[in-house]
Design a protein around this motif. Structure first.
Motif, PDB file in Angstrom:
ATOM      1  N   ILE A 303      44.216  43.435  40.913  1.00 27.57           N
ATOM      2  CA  ILE A 303      43.958  41.794  40.295  1.00 27.57           C
ATOM      3  C   ILE A 303      42.640  41.757  39.973  1.00 27.57           C
ATOM      4  CG2 ILE A 303      46.348  40.972  40.439  1.00 27.57           C
ATOM      5  CD1 ILE A 303      44.105  40.657  43.079  1.00 27.57           C
ATOM      6  N   LEU A 304      42.015  42.002  40.370  1.00 25.30           N
ATOM      7  CA  LEU A 304      40.500  42.284  40.751  1.00 25.30           C
ATOM      8  C   LEU A 304      40.181  42.072  39.277  1.00 25.30           C
ATOM      9  CD1 LEU A 304      39.117  43.632  43.731  1.00 25.30           C
ATOM     10  CD2 LEU A 304      39.305  41.134  43.280  1.00 25.30           C
ATOM     11  N   GLU A 305      38.634  40.822  39.629  1.00 21.63           N
ATOM     12  CA  GLU A 305      38.020  41.901  37.568  1.00 21.63           C
ATOM     13  C   GLU A 305      37.540  43.053  37.673  1.00 21.63           C
ATOM     14  OE1 GLU A 305      39.386  39.010  35.545  1.00 21.63           O
ATOM     15  OE2 GLU A 305      40.118  38.910  37.719  1.00 21.63           O
ATOM     16  N   ASN A 306      36.590  43.423  36.492  1.00 25.29           N
ATOM     17  CA  ASN A 306      35.423  44.794  36.173  1.00 25.29           C
ATOM     18  C   ASN A 306      34.616  44.294  37.493  1.00 25.29           C
ATOM     19  OD1 ASN A 306      37.550  45.043  34.304  1.00 25.29           O
ATOM     20  ND2 ASN A 306      36.215  44.117  32.462  1.00 25.29           N
ATOM     21  N   ASN A 307      34.547  45.992  37.486  1.00 25.15           N
ATOM     22  CA  ASN A 307      33.040  45.881  38.806  1.00 25.15           C
ATOM     23  C   ASN A 307      31.883  44.987  38.468  1.00 25.15           C
ATOM     24  OD1 ASN A 307      34.567  47.780  39.843  1.00 25.15           O
ATOM     25  ND2 ASN A 307      33.444  49.745  39.472  1.00 25.15           N
ATOM     26  N   LYS A 308      31.407  45.301  37.303  1.00 30.85           N
ATOM     27  CA  LYS A 308      29.967  44.251  36.678  1.00 30.85           C
ATOM     28  C   LYS A 308      30.525  42.566  37.227  1.00 30.85           C
ATOM     29  CE  LYS A 308      31.572  43.383  31.894  1.00 30.85           C
ATOM     30  NZ  LYS A 308      31.233  43.770  30.632  1.00 30.85           N
TER      31      LYS A 308
END
Length: 453
Positions: A303-308
């Motif tokens: 549920i987190l966003e992309n690493n960037k």
């Protein structure tokens, strides 16, 4: 001598290469939310199911009636539910101190916001139980750090101020009940668009997650083994059970939070990552604990966003890859644990049947999750899983009950791993695997597949 040195070098090189074997795949999670339990197509499918199926309509109406009780209270008094969370409302304590398996006290600097109260003990025994939700004292936090709970030893269970160490795991239980209500409200907001549900869910979520963000990992004053096991909400990282509520809540409520609480999104992500990092840092790597830890980390990663999107470069790719391929002192990758625990010839797990079946249940659950959410065949990448499911009947007596040695209770075999192997085969077009495990399942449940379940 040169030959011996060469053999040693080759052996060492082989070990290093074996350690570097990784599962490589292209992560295919959508950028939109929700994406954990469902996706953008799920709303119309769910509404259609409710309209056409009586059982689905019944489930929905019961969920709505139960949640409406608290939505009505929140409409009249916005903090009615969130004020009943077990928090350090006044002290804003950043540090929690334990002595072995028992809470001692909270302190440290004063955080900018109320922080999450820590539970009483590692075990469940309690002289004082939690009140009914409507009887919980709002903003309960006195100078001694006590809670107002019910004395189980007295007639009528009167409420009294008591040290948290007398309450077992009831502080966790109270917060889970409240978060469960908020989770259901978040789902109803996503499904119906009624903002009253979002307000209820957001109030509870924001209060709790801000409190996690500003609170530190507990410190064991005994300097013992417990320091390597503690979680943010529980004495064991394998019992950070409130994450089962918070993860889907956040996923269903993401768009609302991102619009109405834009300035807090980094705090929410930071709280999730603090949780995941502590689960990775603590626990036990070489047995069934590892998989329970991995599931929490995986759920957070999804549920987190992309690493960037994050300054530290730690987003969903980082945490999903950690579960699959990375190992540290107390958290091994799925592949390393499988190599360590499963016999490559027999598929038998190197613990008692109770733990072995639990491990296999977790591994096959991961396989289902990877099929559903990432469209990746984990069973193909880890063939020992299929062999392990095939081996499960070897634990049984002729009466089909499990051999109860070790930390195992005699009982019937959990056939969920068999069912998941069938679903894995269907999802990935593996006809022979589907036929084999269907036949195996029918040995335990002859009517399997004939009725809806």
């Amino acid at each position: 001598m040169k030959t011996l040195s060469l053999l040693i070098c080759l052996l060492f090189s082989g070990i290093l290469q074996a350690q570097e074997v990784k599962i490589a795949f292209q992560q295919q999670l959508p950028n939109s939310h929700p994406r954990y339990l469902t996706d953008s197509n799920g709303k119309s499918e769910t509404l259609n199911l409710i309209e056409k199926e009586d059982w689905a309509k019944d489930v929905f109406e019961k969920l709505k009636r139960r949640t409406d009780l608290y939505a009505n209270l929140t409409d009249a008094q916005p903090d009615w539910l969130l004020s009943r969370l077990a928090m350090y409302w006044k002290s804003h304590a950043t540090d929690v101190y334990i002595k072995g398996e028992t809470f001692d006290h909270a302190g440290g600097e004063k955080a900018p916001a109320p922080t999450v109260r820590y539970t009483g003990t590692r075990g469940t025994f309690a002289t004082h139980g939690r009140p009914r939700l409507e009887d919980v004292v709002p903003y309960d936090d006195n100078a001694e750090g006590n809670v107002t709970f019910c004395n189980n030893a007295l007639p009528g269970r009167p409420m009294e101020s008591v040290h948290p160490s007398k309450t077992g795991r009831n502080i966790e239980s109270l917060n889970r009940e409240i978060m469960g209500i908020a989770r259901d409200a978040a789902f109803l907001y996503w499904l119906t668009g009624e903002e009253r549900y979002a307000k209820l869910a957001a109030g509870v979520f924001d209060t709790y997650m801000t409190g996690i963000y500003y609170r530190n990992v507990p410190i064991d004053l005994n300097h013992g083994h417990q320091q390597t096991l503690v979680g943010m909400s529980s004495f064991e990282v394998i019992h950070e059970d409130i994450l089962y509520d918070i993860v889907p809540l956040y996923d269903f409520l993401y768009d609302y939070l991102n619009t109405r609480h834009t300035d807090k999104m980094d705090i929410y992500a930071g709280a999730f990552k603090k949780w995941a990092d502590n689960i990775i840092a603590n626990g036990v790597p070489h047995n069934n604990w590892n998989l329970m830890q991995a599931r929490y980390v995986m759920n957070i990663g999804m549920i987190l966003e992309n690493n960037k999107q994050y300054a530290d470069g730690k987003g969903r790719e980082y945490y999903i890859d950690y579960v699959l391929n990375r190992s540290s002192i107390r958290q091994w990758s799925l592949t390393k644990l499988a190599d360590y625990g499963f016999d490559p010839k027999t598929g038998i797990w190197a613990e008692c049947p109770g733990y072995s079946n639990g491990v296999l249940n977790d591994y096959t659950s991961f396989a289902t999750l990877f099929d559903r959410n990432l469209n990746y065949d984990l069973v193909k990448a880890m063939p020992v899983l299929s062999k392990a499911v095939v081996a499960t009947p070897q634990y049984l007596f002729p009466n089909r009950m499990i051999c109860g040695f070790g930390d195992t209770h005699p009982g019937y075999l959990n056939t969920n791993p068999i069912s998941r192997m069938i679903r894995n085969a269907q999802h990935n077009g593996k006809k022979k695997q589907e036929e084999y495990f269907t036949a195996m399942l029918k040995c335990f449940h002859p009517d399997a597949g004939k009725t809806k379940d």
